[in-house]
Write an enzyme that holds these catalytic residues in place. Sequence first.
Site, mmCIF file in Angstrom:
data_model
loop_
_atom_site.group_PDB
_atom_site.id
_atom_site.type_symbol
_atom_site.label_atom_id
_atom_site.label_comp_id
_atom_site.label_asym_id
_atom_site.label_seq_id
_atom_site.Cartn_x
_atom_site.Cartn_y
_atom_site.Cartn_z
ATOM 1 N N GLU A 281 0.856 -1.200 0.000
ATOM 2 C CA GLU A 281 0.000 0.000 0.000
ATOM 3 C C GLU A 281 0.879 1.233 0.000
ATOM 4 O O GLU A 281 2.003 1.181 0.522
ATOM 5 C CB GLU A 281 -0.827 0.056 1.299
ATOM 6 C CG GLU A 281 -1.985 -0.876 1.352
ATOM 7 C CD GLU A 281 -2.733 -0.798 2.692
ATOM 8 O OE1 GLU A 281 -2.307 -0.069 3.615
ATOM 9 O OE2 GLU A 281 -3.748 -1.491 2.808
ATOM 10 N N LYS B 39 2.383 4.441 1.508
ATOM 11 C CA LYS B 39 2.524 4.964 2.881
ATOM 12 C C LYS B 39 2.330 6.472 2.788
ATOM 13 O O LYS B 39 3.206 7.196 2.317
ATOM 14 C CB LYS B 39 3.907 4.620 3.465
ATOM 15 C CG LYS B 39 4.049 5.058 4.925
ATOM 16 C CD LYS B 39 5.396 4.666 5.496
ATOM 17 C CE LYS B 39 5.486 4.810 7.004
ATOM 18 N NZ LYS B 39 5.105 6.080 7.556
ATOM 19 N N ARG C 71 -1.870 10.114 11.351
ATOM 20 C CA ARG C 71 -2.753 8.968 11.537
ATOM 21 C C ARG C 71 -4.055 9.421 12.194
ATOM 22 O O ARG C 71 -4.029 10.271 13.083
ATOM 23 C CB ARG C 71 -2.061 7.932 12.422
ATOM 24 C CG ARG C 71 -2.817 6.624 12.451
ATOM 25 C CD ARG C 71 -1.875 5.509 12.668
ATOM 26 N NE ARG C 71 -2.503 4.214 12.564
ATOM 27 C CZ ARG C 71 -1.821 3.088 12.671
ATOM 28 N NH1 ARG C 71 -0.519 3.127 12.873
ATOM 29 N NH2 ARG C 71 -2.408 1.922 12.561
ATOM 30 N N ARG D 52 -2.528 9.271 16.630
ATOM 31 C CA ARG D 52 -1.693 8.093 16.877
ATOM 32 C C ARG D 52 -1.516 7.853 18.374
ATOM 33 O O ARG D 52 -1.362 6.746 18.843
ATOM 34 C CB ARG D 52 -0.339 8.356 16.220
ATOM 35 C CG ARG D 52 0.668 7.256 16.311
ATOM 36 C CD ARG D 52 1.972 7.793 15.762
ATOM 37 N NE ARG D 52 2.983 6.767 15.711
ATOM 38 C CZ ARG D 52 3.676 6.357 16.755
ATOM 39 N NH1 ARG D 52 3.433 6.853 17.954
ATOM 40 N NH2 ARG D 52 4.590 5.421 16.611
ATOM 41 N N GLU E 15 -5.104 7.575 7.258
ATOM 42 C CA GLU E 15 -4.127 8.666 7.306
ATOM 43 C C GLU E 15 -4.839 9.894 6.742
ATOM 44 O O GLU E 15 -5.487 9.800 5.686
ATOM 45 C CB GLU E 15 -2.902 8.293 6.450
ATOM 46 C CG GLU E 15 -1.729 9.229 6.579
ATOM 47 C CD GLU E 15 -0.810 8.950 7.788
ATOM 48 O OE1 GLU E 15 -1.141 8.094 8.650
ATOM 49 O OE2 GLU E 15 0.232 9.608 7.873
ATOM 50 N N GLU F 207 5.404 8.647 1.318
ATOM 51 C CA GLU F 207 6.722 8.413 1.918
ATOM 52 C C GLU F 207 7.365 7.119 1.457
ATOM 53 O O GLU F 207 8.529 6.882 1.706
ATOM 54 C CB GLU F 207 6.534 8.252 3.430
ATOM 55 C CG GLU F 207 6.670 9.482 4.240
ATOM 56 C CD GLU F 207 6.715 9.082 5.710
ATOM 57 O OE1 GLU F 207 7.673 9.478 6.386
ATOM 58 O OE2 GLU F 207 5.807 8.373 6.176
ATOM 59 N N LYS G 247 1.915 -5.479 3.880
ATOM 60 C CA LYS G 247 1.142 -6.126 4.952
ATOM 61 C C LYS G 247 0.750 -7.552 4.588
ATOM 62 O O LYS G 247 0.418 -7.815 3.422
ATOM 63 C CB LYS G 247 -0.142 -5.324 5.202
ATOM 64 C CG LYS G 247 0.115 -3.869 5.584
ATOM 65 C CD LYS G 247 -1.197 -3.101 5.733
ATOM 66 C CE LYS G 247 -0.929 -1.662 6.139
ATOM 67 N NZ LYS G 247 -2.168 -0.879 6.258
ATOM 68 N N ARG H 206 4.285 -3.167 17.413
ATOM 69 C CA ARG H 206 5.092 -2.867 16.228
ATOM 70 C C ARG H 206 5.336 -4.235 15.598
ATOM 71 O O ARG H 206 6.220 -4.972 16.016
ATOM 72 C CB ARG H 206 6.395 -2.166 16.639
ATOM 73 C CG ARG H 206 7.100 -1.535 15.466
ATOM 74 C CD ARG H 206 8.239 -0.653 15.912
ATOM 75 N NE ARG H 206 7.830 0.629 16.447
ATOM 76 C CZ ARG H 206 7.452 1.673 15.707
ATOM 77 N NH1 ARG H 206 7.444 1.590 14.397
ATOM 78 N NH2 ARG H 206 7.102 2.802 16.275
ATOM 79 N N LYS I 65 7.458 -1.401 6.715
ATOM 80 C CA LYS I 65 7.425 -0.127 5.972
ATOM 81 C C LYS I 65 8.725 0.037 5.191
ATOM 82 O O LYS I 65 9.803 -0.302 5.704
ATOM 83 C CB LYS I 65 7.174 1.057 6.911
ATOM 84 C CG LYS I 65 8.094 1.168 8.102
ATOM 85 C CD LYS I 65 7.772 2.408 8.929
ATOM 86 C CE LYS I 65 8.489 2.384 10.255
ATOM 87 N NZ LYS I 65 8.281 3.542 11.088
#
Length: 626
Positions: A285, A287, A292, A308, A340, A439, A444, A458, A464
């Site tokens: 996807e 970023k 967030r 976040r 986001e 970014e 995922k 995490r 990422k």
Amino acid sequence: IKNNSNKNLTTNSNEISNIKSQKCADPKIINLSEDWLEIAEIMKHFFLKMIKLGPDHLTKCIYLCLNQVAPEYEGIEIGVGESLLMKAIASATGKNLSKVKSEAEKCGDLGTVAQEFRTNQKTLFPMPKLTIDGVFNTFYEISISSGLSSQQKKINKISTLVVSGSQIEAKYIVRSLEGKLRIGLAEKTVLTALAQAFTIYHCELEQSKVTPELLSTGSEIVKNVYTQLPNFKILVDALLKHKIEKLPEICKLMPGIPVKPMLAHPTKSISEVLDRFNGVKFTCEYKYDGERIQIHKDLSGKITSFSRNSEKTTEKYSDILLKCAECIASDVTNFIIDAEVVAWDTAKNCILPFQILSTRKRKDVKENEITVQVCLFVFDILYLNNQSLLQTPFEKRRQVLKDTFVYTPGTLEYAKHENLNEIDDIQTFLDKSIINNCEGLMVKVLDGEESFYEPSKRSRNWLKIKKDYLQGIGDSLDLVVIGAYIGKGKRVGVYGGFLLASYDQEKEEYQSICKIGTGFSEADLKNFKEEFEKLVISDPRPYYIYGEATKPDVWFEPAKVWEVKAADLSISPVYKSAIGYISENKGISLRFPRFIRVRDDKAPEDATNSDQIFEMYEAQGNNTQS
Ligand code: ATP
């Protein structure tokens, strides 16, 4: 508390040394301090006693220990200004204000000043003793009152607490009110201690044996449940009525209460992603580079949003939330989605850089004054129509998201995604994401248990890839500014460089990691000079760990977090980050650090922590020494 519990501590010394030896076998946590174990033990016994006094009392104790008066997401903060506290101490102890100020300058801790000044102080009338209820309720009243007229009332309330308290109580009351309790007690320790206390409590009721397995399963369950429902009142009520194993069925997500978000692991290359996801079905996807946002609709129809950090952002984003309400299918009663929010150019229909979004107002937002328009890029759904979707595979969740929310260009869009497997295809998609002002990519797991949504983790099931860091250390770091060096040459009149620190979550210390002087524009340096002047303190805080060779010219309160990029990490005798992880007396430092941006959405305690620094160092697979 400490004195009362000494007896308990000695009776449990075997238990403590068992935990210690287990922990020490893990090289990542050789620095686990004895204090941490003692604190966890003390809290366990304390909570066990408090359980017997009822849920209301226990909940207040928990909040007092965490220096809060309400769940974090309610945004009610205790923090009372230094000058008001000084006035209250002066009034309570009969000293004049200048004496309080000079003593505070000298010792750097107002709590200690209050403690010292209470010595040998006699009151005309015996004061009623402090109670948990009394202290908590007064803290709450102080926290919610505002405006000039409330100042004198606050001083009177604080002064009464200080006079009624013993010396040590005066110290901690003042520290709490300042918002800096510093008793080495983190939320995780409270949850562990609470779970263990309730395990013992239920075993006592049933006259069954407390086993180490029961204690550790109980802790895991309570910690897990709390990530979905971070509210101690609900948790304590449930723990009193039900055995811990039942908790996951009872305490589930609740629209209106923010879930701690799932986070991603950094990677340095596409091949690293392919290695990790070998044989696993995954998806890529964009970023997005914004903020967030977790959006909730509860059964009453109210729509709220959280950052976040679980702070309410409903007011800040009221315009887009209104529009979002129009994109929902008609049969939806309640939901929680993850997205986001990104600055949006309405003329050109494209994403604008993060810097534009950061100029948007947070409070007192009036619709007609909004200059920065935003668009939502939704990427996950956690809850729908009274059902938790946390344990639904991601592929299905994504479909539910699409079936429930109407794609509305410029208002609500689905995160752009492609299910790719080839390195070249992923590279092309990554390049496209950058052209579109993103970014990089989020990769995922799509299917099976590994694709479940893991609150607060995490997770290695979310990776990422940031374009900028492919050649560097894989991710940027978020660091706390603790000091600065006076500017010379071209930088006369502003700060020339800054001392940055990472956060050690166990020891609650800010540990120096590098000096930084690169990446700033002239305007940045001017702004920082003004901003940081308000944060100057005369001496370093006792919880700042640094080497003499890097001592800055001025010290700051730990308040600002900066995102920083670096070439690599190295072992250092001078810097102290993650000290104890690799060597007893050497820390880890950053080479060639460069300022990227201010992270207003992170509190100092959310800065990159020692575990992450250690992991990043290990991931480099070399032994760079500085
Ligand atoms: P970062 O500085 O990279 O934003 P972080 O610590 O805030 O790091 P990470 O979990 O490391 O958070 O990175 C994921 C962040 O990227 C999310 O918190 C979210 O704000 C943002 N993001 C943008 N697009 C997506 C997406 N498609 N899926 C998940 N998160 C996304």
